[in-house]
Design an enzyme around this catalytic site. Structure first.
Site, short mmCIF file in Angstrom:
data_model
loop_
_atom_site.label_atom_id
_atom_site.label_comp_id
_atom_site.label_asym_id
_atom_site.label_seq_id
_atom_site.Cartn_x
_atom_site.Cartn_y
_atom_site.Cartn_z
N CYS A 90 0.96 -1.15 -0.08
CA CYS A 90 0.07 0.09 -0.13
C CYS A 90 0.81 1.21 0.05
O CYS A 90 1.70 1.49 0.89
CB CYS A 90 -0.79 0.05 1.26
SG CYS A 90 -1.98 1.61 0.99
N GLY A 91 0.57 2.04 -1.18
CA GLY A 91 1.76 3.10 -1.24
C GLY A 91 1.34 4.31 -0.10
O GLY A 91 2.19 4.95 0.61
N HIS A 92 0.12 4.66 -0.09
CA HIS A 92 -0.32 5.70 1.04
C HIS A 92 -0.11 5.20 2.04
O HIS A 92 0.31 6.25 3.06
CB HIS A 92 -1.81 6.07 0.51
CG HIS A 92 -2.63 5.33 1.46
ND1 HIS A 92 -3.42 4.31 1.06
CD2 HIS A 92 -3.05 5.58 2.69
CE1 HIS A 92 -4.20 4.01 2.15
NE2 HIS A 92 -3.96 4.49 3.25
N HIS A 210 -8.22 -4.35 -7.69
CA HIS A 210 -8.45 -2.89 -7.86
C HIS A 210 -8.73 -2.34 -9.37
O HIS A 210 -8.17 -2.98 -10.26
CB HIS A 210 -6.92 -2.21 -7.53
CG HIS A 210 -6.55 -2.42 -6.06
ND1 HIS A 210 -6.10 -3.60 -5.49
CD2 HIS A 210 -6.31 -1.48 -5.09
CE1 HIS A 210 -5.82 -3.37 -4.23
NE2 HIS A 210 -6.04 -2.13 -3.83
N ASP A 236 -10.20 4.90 -3.28
CA ASP A 236 -9.14 5.51 -2.84
C ASP A 236 -9.02 7.22 -2.94
O ASP A 236 -9.25 7.55 -3.87
CB ASP A 236 -7.80 5.05 -3.57
CG ASP A 236 -6.61 5.40 -2.90
OD1 ASP A 236 -6.56 6.18 -1.80
OD2 ASP A 236 -5.45 4.34 -2.96
N CYS A 240 -3.36 6.75 -4.73
CA CYS A 240 -3.22 5.34 -4.87
C CYS A 240 -1.76 4.99 -5.26
O CYS A 240 -1.26 5.06 -6.43
CB CYS A 240 -4.07 4.58 -5.56
SG CYS A 240 -3.98 2.71 -5.34
N GLY A 241 -0.79 4.77 -4.28
CA GLY A 241 0.73 4.63 -4.77
C GLY A 241 0.93 3.34 -5.60
O GLY A 241 1.60 3.33 -6.54
N THR A 242 0.15 2.29 -5.01
CA THR A 242 0.23 1.18 -6.16
C THR A 242 -0.23 1.06 -7.51
O THR A 242 0.28 0.78 -8.29
CB THR A 242 -0.06 -0.21 -5.32
OG1 THR A 242 -1.52 0.01 -5.03
CG2 THR A 242 0.75 -0.58 -4.36
O1 PYC Z 1 -1.88 3.76 -1.97
O2 PYC Z 1 -1.38 1.67 -2.93
C1 PYC Z 1 -2.05 2.54 -2.22
C2 PYC Z 1 -3.33 1.98 -1.80
C3 PYC Z 1 -4.09 0.69 -2.15
C4 PYC Z 1 -5.22 0.88 -1.53
C5 PYC Z 1 -5.45 2.13 -0.95
N1 PYC Z 1 -4.37 2.74 -1.23
#
Ligand code: PYC
Length: 314
Positions: A90-92, A210, A236, A240-242
């Site tokens: 999870c990036g965030h 996702h 999100d 969303c980092g990923t």
């Molecule tokens: O930021 O990767 C992310 C992420 C995945 C699900 C919610 N945020």
């Protein structure tokens, strides 16, 4: 009567909340983070829902279990989760975790390595509070996948990995603005159901959970805006980092983004993650930069007499 206490620190990253469990989590035993994630998947549902589902949380909340890393080179290990299950990465949430560790005095500005179920990620807490996350290798698995979505018609998208599995669609049934999240969510849910029915999965059979829609940015300094539906029914609030990693993997595969060139990804709220990438053995190695803010800290109380001790039923 028993009341279990769970110590948490809450933050948000670009609008998306994270709740890091710093004490009181179940013992997941030794081994890799991937193994500990499997144990948490198998046995951890009551705890998971106690921490992030209503009445203490909500569908949008992402939790993170702060765990000892498998290797001493890592500053910490983490397994992220939401009310419906665990996440690979999870990036965030990683930006939130680093900000949380700094808030607790357990991390200083500079580089660190965090162990996750899908691999180690390198973080850099900058003096201004920004956090860079060098994510796991990300790639496009399949391009131009066509599906027929009931009530919608044909939809074409790419299947890509960015630490989680994404189906990425260029275009959307409505503008990517907060007032349209109802329609955007319904559309993405229909796409996800169709993928599952058509047995379009990750190579290991995992659900593509996702869904990411892309459109033009509101701010001309940015390259694109997205809407990302997460596992379950929540979207999100951050870019969303990923999802940004998966998006850059697709752009790189098409030759539309070069190594080292910044990709400023707007989310649905207009907040931004800045991404860049290096070529990797498979696809790209993305780096995402964003910022989190601490919003609370304290203890959750899990009272044995409470019918909703472990959250409201799904
Ligand atoms: O930021 O990767 C992310 C992420 C995945 C699900 C919610 N945020």
């Amino acid at each position: 009567m028993t009341v279990a206490r769970v110590r948490v620190v809450d933050s948000h990253t670009a609008g998306e909340p994270t709740r890091i469990v710093v004490a009181g989590a179940p013992d997941l035993g030794p081994g890799s983070l991937a193994l500990r994630r499997l144990r948490f998947d198998r046995d951890g549902e009551p705890f998971r829902r106690a921490v992030v589902a209503e009445p203490r949380g909500s569908d949008v909340l992402v939790g993170g279990l702060l765990l000892p890393a498998e290797h001493s080179r890592c500053a910490a290990g983490v397994v992220f989760f939401n009310p419906v299950g665990t996440l690979g990465m999870c990036g965030h949430g990683t930006i939130g975790l680093v900000t949380t560790l700094a808030h607790l005095g357990r991390m200083r500005p500079g580089p660190a390595t965090i162990d996750t179920p899908v691999g180690e990620v390198a973080t850099d807490l900058r003096a201004n509070g920004d956090v860079a996350v060098r994510n796991v290798d990300s790639w496009r698995e399949r391009a131009g996948v066509r599906i027929d979505v009931p009530g919608v018609g044909p939809v074409v998208g790419d299947l890509a990995w960015g630490g989680n599995w994404f189906f990425l669609i260029d275009g959307a049934p409505a503008p990517l603005v907060p007032s349209e999240v109802g329609r955007l969510t319904e559309y993405c849910l229909a796409v996800r159901r169709t993928l599952a029915r058509a047995k379009i999965t990750a190579p290991d059979g995992a659900e593509v959970d996702h869904i990411e829609l892309s459109g033009p940015p509101a701010d001309r300094h940015n390259q694109a805006r997205n809407f990302v539906l997460c596992p379950g029914g929540a979207y999100d609030r951050s870019p969303c980092g990923t999802g940004t990693s998966a998006k850059m993997a697709c752009l790189a595969a098409d030759g539309r983004l070069r190594p080292g060139v910044a990709w400023r990804q707007e989310g649905i709220l207009g907040t931004v993650f800045e991404g860049t990438f290096e070529p990797a053995a498979r696809g790209i190695r993305p780096t995402i930069v964003g910022r989190a803010y601490i919003t609370g800290e304290g203890e959750l109380l899990l009272d044995d007499r409470d019918p909703f001790r472990n959250g409201l039923p799904e």
